[in-house]
Design a protein around this motif. Structure first.
Motif, short mmCIF file in Angstrom:
data_model
loop_
_atom_site.label_atom_id
_atom_site.label_comp_id
_atom_site.label_asym_id
_atom_site.label_seq_id
_atom_site.Cartn_x
_atom_site.Cartn_y
_atom_site.Cartn_z
N ASN A 187 0.68 -1.15 -0.12
CA ASN A 187 -0.08 0.05 -0.19
C ASN A 187 0.82 1.15 0.00
OD1 ASN A 187 -2.46 -1.39 0.16
ND2 ASN A 187 -2.16 -1.82 2.37
N SER A 188 2.15 1.12 -0.31
CA SER A 188 3.04 2.26 -0.20
C SER A 188 2.53 3.34 -1.24
CB SER A 188 4.43 1.88 -0.45
OG SER A 188 4.93 0.99 0.35
N ALA A 189 1.95 3.09 -2.35
CA ALA A 189 1.50 4.05 -3.06
C ALA A 189 0.00 4.30 -3.34
CB ALA A 189 2.12 3.69 -4.59
N ARG A 190 -0.75 3.80 -2.42
CA ARG A 190 -2.35 3.96 -2.44
C ARG A 190 -2.56 5.08 -1.56
NH1 ARG A 190 -4.76 -1.53 -1.38
NH2 ARG A 190 -6.77 -0.28 -1.77
N VAL A 191 -3.01 6.15 -2.23
CA VAL A 191 -3.25 7.55 -1.85
C VAL A 191 -4.67 7.52 -1.56
CG1 VAL A 191 -2.82 10.02 -2.14
CG2 VAL A 191 -1.16 8.38 -2.78
N VAL A 192 -5.15 8.29 -0.27
CA VAL A 192 -6.47 8.80 -0.02
C VAL A 192 -6.39 10.23 0.34
CG1 VAL A 192 -7.38 6.75 0.85
CG2 VAL A 192 -6.06 8.29 2.25
N TYR A 193 -7.33 11.12 -0.19
CA TYR A 193 -7.42 12.52 0.21
C TYR A 193 -8.27 12.86 0.83
CZ TYR A 193 -5.42 12.28 -4.71
OH TYR A 193 -4.67 12.08 -5.74
N SER A 194 -8.02 14.26 1.94
CA SER A 194 -8.68 14.45 3.03
C SER A 194 -8.47 16.29 3.01
CB SER A 194 -8.56 14.01 4.44
OG SER A 194 -6.84 14.49 4.58
N ILE A 195 -9.47 16.98 3.39
CA ILE A 195 -9.32 18.38 3.51
C ILE A 195 -8.86 18.94 5.05
CG2 ILE A 195 -11.76 18.40 3.85
CD1 ILE A 195 -11.85 21.16 2.27
N LEU A 196 -8.03 19.36 5.08
CA LEU A 196 -7.33 20.13 6.17
C LEU A 196 -8.00 21.45 6.58
CD1 LEU A 196 -3.92 18.98 6.06
CD2 LEU A 196 -5.65 17.76 7.11
N GLN A 197 -8.10 22.16 5.67
CA GLN A 197 -8.79 23.58 5.92
C GLN A 197 -9.70 24.02 4.68
OE1 GLN A 197 -5.64 26.61 6.21
NE2 GLN A 197 -7.14 28.32 5.01
N GLY A 198 -10.68 24.71 4.96
CA GLY A 198 -12.04 24.98 3.99
C GLY A 198 -13.32 24.35 4.24
N GLN A 199 -13.27 23.60 5.30
CA GLN A 199 -14.71 23.22 5.94
C GLN A 199 -15.07 24.46 6.51
OE1 GLN A 199 -13.31 19.79 8.28
NE2 GLN A 199 -13.50 18.28 6.56
N PRO A 200 -16.64 24.43 6.48
CA PRO A 200 -17.41 23.34 6.04
C PRO A 200 -17.85 23.89 4.78
CG PRO A 200 -18.51 24.81 7.36
CD PRO A 200 -17.07 25.49 7.51
N TYR A 201 -17.19 24.88 4.05
CA TYR A 201 -17.61 25.00 2.81
C TYR A 201 -17.37 24.28 1.66
CZ TYR A 201 -17.45 29.43 5.60
OH TYR A 201 -17.53 30.38 6.53
N PHE A 202 -16.39 23.44 1.85
CA PHE A 202 -15.88 22.54 0.58
C PHE A 202 -15.52 21.10 1.37
CE2 PHE A 202 -15.09 26.78 -0.73
CZ PHE A 202 -15.66 26.73 -1.93
N SER A 203 -15.89 20.20 0.39
CA SER A 203 -15.22 18.73 0.72
C SER A 203 -14.66 18.05 -0.39
CB SER A 203 -16.70 18.03 0.99
OG SER A 203 -17.50 17.81 -0.21
N VAL A 204 -13.88 16.97 -0.11
CA VAL A 204 -13.14 16.60 -1.28
C VAL A 204 -13.43 15.00 -1.08
CG1 VAL A 204 -11.18 15.99 0.37
CG2 VAL A 204 -10.93 16.07 -2.09
N GLU A 205 -13.54 14.46 -2.19
CA GLU A 205 -13.80 13.09 -2.40
C GLU A 205 -12.46 12.06 -2.01
OE1 GLU A 205 -15.21 11.89 -5.91
OE2 GLU A 205 -17.22 13.01 -5.72
N PRO A 206 -12.36 11.28 -1.07
CA PRO A 206 -11.08 10.59 -0.61
C PRO A 206 -10.35 9.66 -1.66
CG PRO A 206 -12.77 9.88 0.92
CD PRO A 206 -13.55 10.59 -0.19
N LYS A 207 -10.76 9.09 -2.67
CA LYS A 207 -10.19 8.29 -3.75
C LYS A 207 -10.07 9.29 -5.11
CE LYS A 207 -12.30 3.95 -2.15
NZ LYS A 207 -13.00 2.80 -2.56
N THR A 208 -11.04 10.04 -5.21
CA THR A 208 -10.69 10.90 -6.66
C THR A 208 -10.10 12.11 -6.38
OG1 THR A 208 -12.96 11.87 -6.54
CG2 THR A 208 -12.81 9.68 -7.81
N GLY A 209 -9.94 12.72 -5.29
CA GLY A 209 -9.45 14.11 -5.07
C GLY A 209 -10.35 15.30 -5.68
N ILE A 210 -11.73 15.05 -5.92
CA ILE A 210 -12.65 15.87 -6.49
C ILE A 210 -13.04 16.70 -5.46
CG2 ILE A 210 -14.85 16.30 -7.75
CD1 ILE A 210 -14.37 13.71 -9.57
N ILE A 211 -13.04 17.90 -5.63
CA ILE A 211 -13.54 19.14 -4.52
C ILE A 211 -14.68 19.58 -4.95
CG2 ILE A 211 -12.96 21.25 -3.38
CD1 ILE A 211 -9.86 20.94 -4.15
#
Length: 785
Positions: A187-211
């Motif tokens: 799993n060294s290259a298996r990436v997931v996305y998360s939002i650290l700043q910008g909530q609650p206005y926006f969200s990001v999909e963990p697998k695709t990175g779509i905001i």
């Protein structure tokens, strides 16, 4: 620490891969054995290689070389006769082999991201003979991946835009992170996305990175930009995974969700009544929180009493409503106007109509301020007519002006003399009656365009202007004359009844029904035996011969006086002289020579002899000129004296004026007699044609205006003289006055009297006085006969 389930699973996968790789390499080495044959014997030898390990971990940091694997051949019985040799990628530099045991070690730290595998070749040779005992075999050492690279956003930082008021879940932008570790291992290259700043206005999909947007009704007018921080973490986001971050700047784009609104419900502006038409009266603006095309507005006047007086338009740059004046203001007529103006968005979005009407109205009151205005003529342009025969003081018409102000001051009238330089007209200062001040001449000026001034008696600085266009009506006061100066030639071989000239006439007058001219010979010339005249009834006449046998030697010039009369009422006439020259013509009738022969050639002298004599005389003249020129050149010194400087020569001229005989510079006749004014002026630098039967006419003028008219006429002559220099010059005149009893002492005017003085002696004075002799001599018999 006990190994986890994931680590045990990875270890089992490694064992299976090692086993599969060993089998493959053994099979590959067996296939190569078919072509192998030693030099000592042709007996096939079965080879048996043994590899215990084919993988090596990257980033090994131990002090001792890292064990990779072991090479062993069945031929090796342990007696030390076999030597193992390693070659290929990284041999001796990265990988070393124990030639006795076949053990392979890595001497350097390896990085899978730099090189994922190495291809090596193994060889077993006889230690004494250095000959191979086994065929060479190839094997691969793979670098086993560890999680030593964090995810990286290669395209960051990101910028994106999304319309304001977008629904929840609207896609904004997609971010992508890459991991340099092996994506096929663990799993060294298996990436997931998360939002650290910008909530609650926006969200990001963990697998695709779509905001995506996370809140509804985000208003650009409240906040138009957001900064998001997005994290990408490998190991599927598990504990111990590496992570990387990027920033995303999201801008809310504008939509037309705000209607225009006036800050006030009414406005008031003061303008002077003298404000020019099309001037800006005021600028108003409705506030709109939107920007760009969504804030574009249109203004219009929807009500009020100033609909025709004012117009409102939109300034494309500032989106202001510009109120401009369309008609002249008059405080005395109306002192204020009220306008109701509406502002409407040009681009309305139907989905926001529920927010209310996208328009607004306001009231604009315009107060007209009183200004002291100049007088105004009842008619800006006054057209009048007057006959050129009108006497001085004749009333032409009346103009009127009034003070538009409430004070209604008295008006005084005058003429702008810059438009009436010759002062042809006068105006009564009180009544505005315009009359003639000088005799008019339609042929000099048919239309007079003068500017009238009306000023207030109490404030002379308030001046109104009007225009008077005065047309001068024509009367028949100009006699007809030849259209051009004709040059008529008559061939010696002309036949009787031959047309030798067609003449026409011109008249400065312009009768309403057009010109009609009548032509005839004068009574004294009607009975001549040489020529006759035929009126063609089309304002032309033809001159015909009455006989033949004209000879230059007998008479070379004929003077034919022609009577021309117009059809005016009363009719006017003039006598013009046609000069006819007798010429020698070729058979086609073209004139060759029109001069009378001076002498007759001697009978015994031929033309060739005369040419030879003339050539000799010309040669002698040329020789004499050459001799004189050579002698003059010999007398001139070749070298200038040192004391002689040609640049400082002083040249003296002892020239004396022409005295009383020098009359080239001035019109002496006009200076000697001021009581006459010539109707037609001729240029002094052009020699006039000799005319016997037409004399310049003169008009008498009153003595009390002689001096003023004399100076004024001389000034006009200097202005229109084509030979005058193009700069101001001093004109000097000798004013004799009109009190002399003797009048002019010149005998040149005696032609206009009934004097019996005989001038035949002028014919004896030579060719220089021929013209005077023709003018004053008694030569009537030689003119027509």
């Amino acid at each position: 620490m006990k190994p986890g389930a994931a680590e045990i699973h990875n270890f089992l996968e490694t064992i299976i891969i090692l086993s599969l790789c060993g089998i493959g390499l053994s099979e590959l080495s067996g296939s190569n054995l078919k072509s192998y044959q030693t030099e000592e014997t042709s007996r096939r030898v079965k080879r048996s290689w043994v590899w215990n390990q084919f993988f090596v971990l990257e980033e090994y940091t131990g002090d001792d070389p890292l064990y990779v694997g072991k090479l062993h051949s069945d031929v090796d019985k342990g007696g030390g006769n076999i030597k193992y040799v390693l070659s290929g990628e990284g041999a001796t530099s990265i990988f070393i082999i124990d030639e006795n045991t076949g053990d392979i070690h890595a001497t350097k730290r390896l990085d899978r991201e730099e090189q994922a595998y190495y291809t090596l070749r193994a060889q077993a040779v006889d230690r004494l003979t250095n000959r191979p005992v086994e065929p060479e075999s190839e094997f691969v050492v793979k670098i086993q991946d560890i999680n030593d690279n964090e995810p990286t956003f290669l395209d960051g930082p990101y910028t994106a835009g999304v319309p304001e008021m977008s629904p929840v879940g609207t896609s904004v932008v997609q971010v992508t992170a890459t991991d340099a570790d092996d994506p096929t291992y663990g799993n060294s290259a298996r990436v997931v996305y998360s939002i650290l700043q910008g909530q609650p206005y926006f969200s990001v999909e963990p697998k695709t990175g779509i905001i995506r947007t996370a809140l509804p009704s985000m208003d650009r007018e409240a906040k138009d930009q957001y900064l998001l921080v997005i994290q990408a973490k490998d190991m599927v986001g598990q504990m111990g995974g590496l992570s990387g971050t990027t920033s995303v700047t999201v801008t809310l784009t504008d939509v037309n969700d705000n209607p225009p609104r006036f800050a006030r419900k009414s406005y008031q502006y003061n303008v002077p009544e003298s404000l020019p038409v099309v001037s800006v009266v005021a600028k108003i603006k409705a506030a709109d929180a939107d920007v760009g095309p969504n804030a574009a507005m249109e203004y219009r006047i929807i009500d009020g009493d100033g609909l025709g007086m004012f117009k409102v338009s939109t300034d494309k740059e500032t989106q202001e409503g510009v109120i401009t004046l369309q008609k002249e203001l008059d405080f005395e007529t109306k002192a204020s106007y009220t306008l109701r103006i509406e502002a409407t968005n040009k681009n309305i979005d139907p989905q926001f109509l529920s927010l209310g009407p996208f328009s607004d109205t306001t009231n604009v009151k315009v107060i007209v301020e009183d200004v002291d205005e100049p007088p105004v003529f009842t008619s800006p342009v006054n057209r009048m007519v007057v006959s050129e025969a009108a006497k001085v003081g004749t009333i032409i018409g009346t103009v009127a002006a009034h003070d538009p102000d409430a004070s209604n001051s008295l008006i005084r009238y005058s003429i702008d003399r810059n438009t009436d330089l010759e002062r042809f007209f006068n105006i009564d200062a009180t009544t505005g009656v315009i009359s003639t001040a000088k005799q008019l001449d339609r042929e000099m000026n048919a239309v007079h365009n003068i500017t009238l001034l009306a000023m207030e008696s109490q404030d002379p600085t308030q001046v109104g202007r009007g225009i008077a266009v005065i047309s001068v009506l024509d009367i028949n006061d100009n006699a007809p004359m030849f259209a051009i100066e004709y040059e008529t030639f008559l061939c010696e071989n002309a036949e009787p009844g031959q047309v030798i000239q067609t003449i026409s006439a011109v008249d400065k007058d312009e009768p309403p029904s057009g010109h009609r001219f009548y032509f005839a010979l004068t009574p004294e010339a009607a009975s001549n035996l040489n020529f006759t005249l035929r009126d063609n009834k089309d304002n032309t006449a033809s001159i015909l011969t009455k006989r033949n046998g004209f000879r230059r030697q007998d008479q070379s010039i004929y003077k034919l006086p022609i009577f021309i009369m117009d059809s005016g009422s009363p009719s006017l006439s003039s006598t013009n002289t046609l000069t006819i020259r007798v010429c020698d013509c070729d058979p086609d009738g073209t004139a060759q020579s029109c001069n009378a022969e001076a002498y007759v050639l001697p009978a015994g002298l031929s033309t060739g002899a005369l040419i030879a004599i003339l050539a000799c005389v010309l040669t002698l003249l040329v020789l004499v000129l050459l001799i004189v020129t050579m002698r003059r050149r010999k007398k001139e010194p070749l070298i200038f004296d040192e004391e002689r400087d040609i640049r400082e020569n002083i040249v003296r001229y002892d020239d004396e004026g022409g005295g009383e005989e020098d009359t080239e510079a001035f019109d002496m006749a006009a200076l000697r007699n001021l009581n006459i004014i010539r109707d037609t002026k001729t240029r002094r630098d052009v020699t006039p044609e000799i005319q016997f039967f037409s004399r310049p006419s003169y008009k008498s003028i009153p003595d009390n205006v002689i001096f003023r008219e004399f100076i004024w006429d001389r000034l006009k002559e200097a202005d229109i003289d084509p030979s005058a220099p193009p700069y101001d010059s001093l004109q000097t005149y000798a004013f004799e006055g009109s009190g002399s009893v003797a009048e002019s002492l010149s005998s040149l005017e005696s032609l206009s009297t009934d004097s019996d003085q005989n001038y035949d002696y002028l014919s004896d004075w030579g060719p220089r006085f021929k013209k005077l002799a023709d003018m004053y001599g008694n030569s009537e018999d030689s003119v027509f006969s």
